[in-house]
Design an enzyme around this catalytic site. Structure first.
Site, PDB file in Angstrom:
ATOM      1  N   LYS A 154       7.176  52.704  14.180  1.00 49.68           N
ATOM      2  CA  LYS A 154       6.746  54.274  14.191  1.00 49.68           C
ATOM      3  C   LYS A 154       8.093  54.997  13.953  1.00 49.68           C
ATOM      4  CE  LYS A 154       4.451  57.779  16.732  1.00 49.68           C
ATOM      5  NZ  LYS A 154       3.351  58.080  18.039  1.00 49.68           N
TER       6      LYS A 154
ATOM      7  N   THR B 148       0.362  56.695  22.156  1.00 53.18           N
ATOM      8  CA  THR B 148       0.992  57.288  23.150  1.00 53.18           C
ATOM      9  C   THR B 148       1.072  56.408  24.457  1.00 53.18           C
ATOM     10  OG1 THR B 148       0.370  59.411  22.617  1.00 53.18           O
ATOM     11  CG2 THR B 148       1.605  59.499  24.460  1.00 53.18           C
TER      12      THR B 148
ATOM     13  N   ARG C 220      -3.448  60.417  26.242  1.00 56.61           N
ATOM     14  CA  ARG C 220      -3.099  61.637  26.757  1.00 56.61           C
ATOM     15  C   ARG C 220      -3.865  62.181  27.708  1.00 56.61           C
ATOM     16  NH1 ARG C 220       0.231  64.502  21.848  1.00 56.61           N
ATOM     17  NH2 ARG C 220       1.352  62.783  21.109  1.00 56.61           N
TER      18      ARG C 220
ATOM     19  N   GLU D  64      -6.498  56.248  16.124  1.00 59.59           N
ATOM     20  CA  GLU D  64      -5.552  56.082  16.961  1.00 59.59           C
ATOM     21  C   GLU D  64      -5.893  56.995  17.940  1.00 59.59           C
ATOM     22  OE1 GLU D  64      -0.689  57.135  18.029  1.00 59.59           O
ATOM     23  OE2 GLU D  64      -1.267  56.269  15.952  1.00 59.59           O
TER      24      GLU D  64
END
Length: 212
Positions: A129, A69, A45, A41
């Site tokens: 999640k 994200t 960012r 994953e």
């Protein structure tokens, strides 16, 4: 999404990776494959994140490639174009979810409240999640919400580490856990790939006997 979720369930732990330099991508991918954890994953960012997705998609197709994200449908679109086969978001964005569903892109959205969980079910989603897991009540919260929402399964992320990962995996509603301890950004910045490999192997050993 069934096949991808089955992969996540088989490996039980998802490395949540923050890439600071493109030089890290290939050695990291090699460590994941060599140590039997071909799941990544890549969090959006950092500046190299999208290019990192492209490199892994092209050169390491055996890795289940996830963009993490993801905050909006524009980022989801970019991740899709870069080769991600799954989107994970920290929160619950109906627009992002709709984009992914309309484009056949698997998504595991973040949710921590019963209201968000009901919205996930309204979208036909069965895996979410649970974030931030520890701050949101940990295993006690998951046990509580799993009773009324029996259709949902969870990927707890946030505050997961070797000492508590199996507490989560012991719950039948948990598919897998997201964690970053085995892909510590400092170790990667220091090019300490032997230690990264050791931590990946340990994570696999730690969780491999847990069949919730």
């Amino acid at each position: 999404m069934t096949n991808n979720v089955q992969v996540l369930e088989a490996y039980k732990v998802v490395p949540v990776i923050q890439i600071s330099s493109l030089d890290q991508v290939r050695p990291l991918a090699e460590q994941l494959i060599t140590n039997d954890l071909p799941v990544a994953e890549i969090t959006l960012r950092t500046k190299p994140s999208l290019t990192s997705l492209e490199v892994i998609a092209k050169e390491f197709p055996e890795i289940l490639l996830i963009a993490g994200t993801v905050l909006n449908n524009q980022q989801a679109h970019s991740a899709f174009n870069a080769g991600a086969s799954m989107i994970v978001s920290p929160g619950f964005s109906p627009q992002t979810i709709r984009f992914c569903l309309d484009n056949g892109l698997d998504i595991i959205p973040g949710a921590m409240t019963p209201g968000e969980m009901e919205q996930a079910l309204d979208f036909g989603l069965k895996t979410i999640k649970f974030f931030p897991a520890e701050a949101a009540g940990g295993t006690k919260m998951l046990k509580a919400v799993s009773a009324p929402y029996k259709e949902l399964r969870f990927m707890p992320t946030g505050g997961i580490h070797p000492a508590n990962v199996n507490d989560y995996l012991a719950l039948s509603s948990v598919v897998c856990c997201g964690g970053s301890w085995m892909v510590d950004p400092k170790l990667m910045a220091d090019n300490d790939w032997p230690e990264v490999g050791r931590l990946i192997r340990h994570a696999r050993t730690l969780t491999s006997n847990n069949s919730n």
